[in-house]
Write a protein that holds these residues in place. Structure first.
Motif, PDB file in Angstrom:
ATOM      1  N   SER A 160      35.968  39.214  48.401  1.00  0.00           N
ATOM      2  CA  SER A 160      36.945  39.855  49.090  1.00  0.00           C
ATOM      3  C   SER A 160      36.302  41.133  49.949  1.00  0.00           C
ATOM      4  N   HIS A 161      36.859  41.416  51.045  1.00  0.00           N
ATOM      5  CA  HIS A 161      36.226  42.230  51.927  1.00  0.00           C
ATOM      6  C   HIS A 161      36.405  43.589  51.379  1.00  0.00           C
ATOM      7  N   PRO A 162      35.682  44.826  51.852  1.00  0.00           N
ATOM      8  CA  PRO A 162      35.697  45.910  51.273  1.00  0.00           C
ATOM      9  C   PRO A 162      36.883  46.774  51.295  1.00  0.00           C
ATOM     10  N   ASP A 163      37.672  46.559  52.260  1.00  0.00           N
ATOM     11  CA  ASP A 163      39.081  47.388  52.337  1.00  0.00           C
ATOM     12  C   ASP A 163      40.223  46.432  51.924  1.00  0.00           C
ATOM     13  N   ARG A 164      40.000  45.393  51.116  1.00  0.00           N
ATOM     14  CA  ARG A 164      41.210  44.317  50.572  1.00  0.00           C
ATOM     15  C   ARG A 164      42.162  45.233  49.753  1.00  0.00           C
ATOM     16  N   ILE A 214      41.981  40.027  38.933  1.00  0.00           N
ATOM     17  CA  ILE A 214      41.869  38.989  37.837  1.00  0.00           C
ATOM     18  C   ILE A 214      41.122  37.708  38.275  1.00  0.00           C
ATOM     19  N   THR A 215      40.239  37.250  37.447  1.00  0.00           N
ATOM     20  CA  THR A 215      39.514  36.017  37.939  1.00  0.00           C
ATOM     21  C   THR A 215      39.534  35.151  36.643  1.00  0.00           C
ATOM     22  N   THR A 216      39.544  33.960  36.862  1.00  0.00           N
ATOM     23  CA  THR A 216      39.417  32.988  35.730  1.00  0.00           C
ATOM     24  C   THR A 216      38.469  31.919  36.065  1.00  0.00           C
ATOM     25  N   VAL A 217      37.414  31.405  35.240  1.00  0.00           N
ATOM     26  CA  VAL A 217      36.287  30.358  35.722  1.00  0.00           C
ATOM     27  C   VAL A 217      35.974  29.767  34.515  1.00  0.00           C
ATOM     28  N   ARG A 218      35.429  28.438  34.827  1.00  0.00           N
ATOM     29  CA  ARG A 218      35.230  27.410  33.760  1.00  0.00           C
ATOM     30  C   ARG A 218      33.862  26.845  34.680  1.00  0.00           C
ATOM     31  N   ASP A 219      32.698  26.871  34.059  1.00  0.00           N
ATOM     32  CA  ASP A 219      31.490  26.481  34.441  1.00  0.00           C
ATOM     33  C   ASP A 219      31.103  26.832  36.216  1.00  0.00           C
ATOM     34  N   GLY A 220      31.278  28.189  36.332  1.00  0.00           N
ATOM     35  CA  GLY A 220      31.271  28.707  37.576  1.00  0.00           C
ATOM     36  C   GLY A 220      29.808  29.324  37.926  1.00  0.00           C
ATOM     37  N   ASP A 221      28.904  28.956  37.019  1.00  0.00           N
ATOM     38  CA  ASP A 221      27.478  29.685  37.046  1.00  0.00           C
ATOM     39  C   ASP A 221      26.945  29.860  38.269  1.00  0.00           C
ATOM     40  N   ALA A 222      26.915  29.035  39.353  1.00  0.00           N
ATOM     41  CA  ALA A 222      26.464  28.938  40.527  1.00  0.00           C
ATOM     42  C   ALA A 222      27.233  30.405  41.555  1.00  0.00           C
ATOM     43  N   PHE A 223      28.245  30.792  40.987  1.00  0.00           N
ATOM     44  CA  PHE A 223      29.011  31.805  41.755  1.00  0.00           C
ATOM     45  C   PHE A 223      28.980  33.357  41.154  1.00  0.00           C
ATOM     46  N   LEU A 224      28.501  33.211  39.968  1.00  0.00           N
ATOM     47  CA  LEU A 224      28.378  34.574  39.248  1.00  0.00           C
ATOM     48  C   LEU A 224      27.789  35.668  39.800  1.00  0.00           C
ATOM     49  N   GLU A 225      26.490  35.289  40.092  1.00  0.00           N
ATOM     50  CA  GLU A 225      25.763  36.475  40.941  1.00  0.00           C
ATOM     51  C   GLU A 225      26.442  37.152  41.927  1.00  0.00           C
ATOM     52  N   ARG A 226      26.973  36.260  42.950  1.00  0.00           N
ATOM     53  CA  ARG A 226      27.467  36.735  44.067  1.00  0.00           C
ATOM     54  C   ARG A 226      29.024  37.506  43.744  1.00  0.00           C
ATOM     55  N   TYR A 227      29.762  37.174  42.829  1.00  0.00           N
ATOM     56  CA  TYR A 227      30.978  37.393  42.340  1.00  0.00           C
ATOM     57  C   TYR A 227      30.771  38.823  41.848  1.00  0.00           C
ATOM     58  N   PHE A 228      29.844  39.157  40.899  1.00  0.00           N
ATOM     59  CA  PHE A 228      29.493  40.480  40.537  1.00  0.00           C
ATOM     60  C   PHE A 228      29.217  41.287  41.492  1.00  0.00           C
ATOM     61  N   ALA A 229      28.217  40.986  42.470  1.00  0.00           N
ATOM     62  CA  ALA A 229      27.763  41.755  43.645  1.00  0.00           C
ATOM     63  C   ALA A 229      29.273  42.226  44.295  1.00  0.00           C
ATOM     64  N   ASN A 230      29.918  41.377  44.678  1.00  0.00           N
ATOM     65  CA  ASN A 230      31.414  41.587  45.544  1.00  0.00           C
ATOM     66  C   ASN A 230      32.104  42.542  44.681  1.00  0.00           C
ATOM     67  N   LEU A 231      32.402  42.445  43.389  1.00  0.00           N
ATOM     68  CA  LEU A 231      33.040  43.344  42.566  1.00  0.00           C
ATOM     69  C   LEU A 231      32.585  44.665  42.940  1.00  0.00           C
ATOM     70  N   TYR A 232      31.150  44.902  42.570  1.00  0.00           N
ATOM     71  CA  TYR A 232      30.901  46.262  42.814  1.00  0.00           C
ATOM     72  C   TYR A 232      30.985  47.013  44.330  1.00  0.00           C
ATOM     73  N   LYS A 233      31.331  46.122  45.136  1.00  0.00           N
ATOM     74  CA  LYS A 233      31.526  46.623  46.694  1.00  0.00           C
ATOM     75  C   LYS A 233      33.101  47.133  46.870  1.00  0.00           C
ATOM     76  N   ILE A 234      33.848  46.223  45.900  1.00  0.00           N
ATOM     77  CA  ILE A 234      35.419  46.590  46.339  1.00  0.00           C
ATOM     78  C   ILE A 234      36.093  47.321  45.327  1.00  0.00           C
ATOM     79  N   LEU A 235      35.588  47.325  44.182  1.00  0.00           N
ATOM     80  CA  LEU A 235      36.035  48.246  43.307  1.00  0.00           C
ATOM     81  C   LEU A 235      36.281  49.867  43.625  1.00  0.00           C
ATOM     82  N   ARG A 236      37.350  50.258  43.629  1.00  0.00           N
ATOM     83  CA  ARG A 236      37.619  51.610  43.910  1.00  0.00           C
ATOM     84  C   ARG A 236      37.377  52.423  42.417  1.00  0.00           C
TER      85      ARG A 236
END
Length: 245
Positions: free
Chosen positions: A92-96, A10-32
């Motif tokens: 988040s780290h990969p094994d979280r 779960i993530t909520t955001v308002r005007d967090g454009d600067a972090f979106l690219e890193r956020y999605f890249a992290n999701l792809y690594k941690i989601l099983r």
């Protein structure tokens, strides 16, 4: 593990454009394979658009409703039993998810936190440490962005307070802790990397008087249920009044 250990991030955001690219890249690594994510755009000036590869991310766009209400909206749309919170500017780290899911399968009435820095003893047999709710009356050592829990806990606690301007995390922890058979645990190994830059971390911009008054309200509303020791109540009053600084 079975699909019973699936987690919705779960993530909520308002005007967090600067972090979106890193956020999605992290999701792809941690989601099983069994995990999904829900992202609530809480009234951003530039509405979020999901990248094409974000097939397991559900985007919910709404007018500005505030952090507490946005969290409740996201969790109410979750279809998994387990929930993990992740701020847009943390990683988040990969094994979280695997570590927290395994713990919650054994302790469904727990709030399971990680840490933002390495704190475990190298040879510790059990890296999970129980945190008494009374400990939160001294200070809050828990990172909301590292929290995982059963959705049932959120329902029993009536969700997050949508009115509070801050301290919604602490309020939620204490409300959960006042429920029967619940407990708070922290994994004493780093499973997230936090954004600690006050220039870009949202809640660092909250005026001190607003924070102090909200903190006072939150601690007072749960004091009877949590029943901290007498010496801790004295410490709390002194800290809020500035005595001894």
């Amino acid at each position: 593990m079975t699909k019973d250990d699936a987690i919705t991030v779960i993530t909520t955001v308002r005007d967090g454009d600067a972090f979106l690219e890193r956020y999605f890249a992290n999701l792809y690594k941690i989601l099983r394979p069994q995990d999904v994510a829900i992202l609530v755009d809480d009234g951003s000036v530039n509405p979020i658009i999901l990248p094409g590869q974000a097939t397991r991310v559900k985007l919910i766009c709404c007018p500005p409703i505030g952090r507490g209400a946005a969290l409740n909206l996201a969790i109410s749309n979750a279809t998994t039993r387990l929930i993990a919170i992740q701020d847009i500017d943390d990683v988040s780290h990969p094994d979280r998810l695997s570590i927290q899911a395994a713990f919650l399968m054994d302790r469904p009435n727990a709030l399971a936190f990680a840490t933002g820095q390495e704190t475990a003893t190298p040879n510790a047999r059990n890296p999970w440490q129980q945190i008494p709710a009374t400990r939160l009356y001294r200070s809050n050592p828990l990172h909301h962005s590292s929290l995982a829990f059963h959705r049932d806990i959120w329902e029993m606690a009536s969700g997050y307070d949508p009115v509070l301007p801050c301290c919604i995390d602490l309020d939620f922890y204490l409300r959960v802790a006042s429920l029967p058979m619940t407990s708070i645990w922290q994994f004493r190994r780093q499973l997230i990397t936090r954004n600690t830059n006050p220039e870009t971390r949202h809640f660092a911009s909250i005026p001190a008087p607003v924070y102090q008054e909200t903190l006072r309200i939150v601690l007072a509303r749960h004091r009877r249920a949590i029943a901290p020791p007498h010496w801790m109540r004295i410490f709390d009053l002194k800290r809020l009044s500035g005595i001894g600084r």
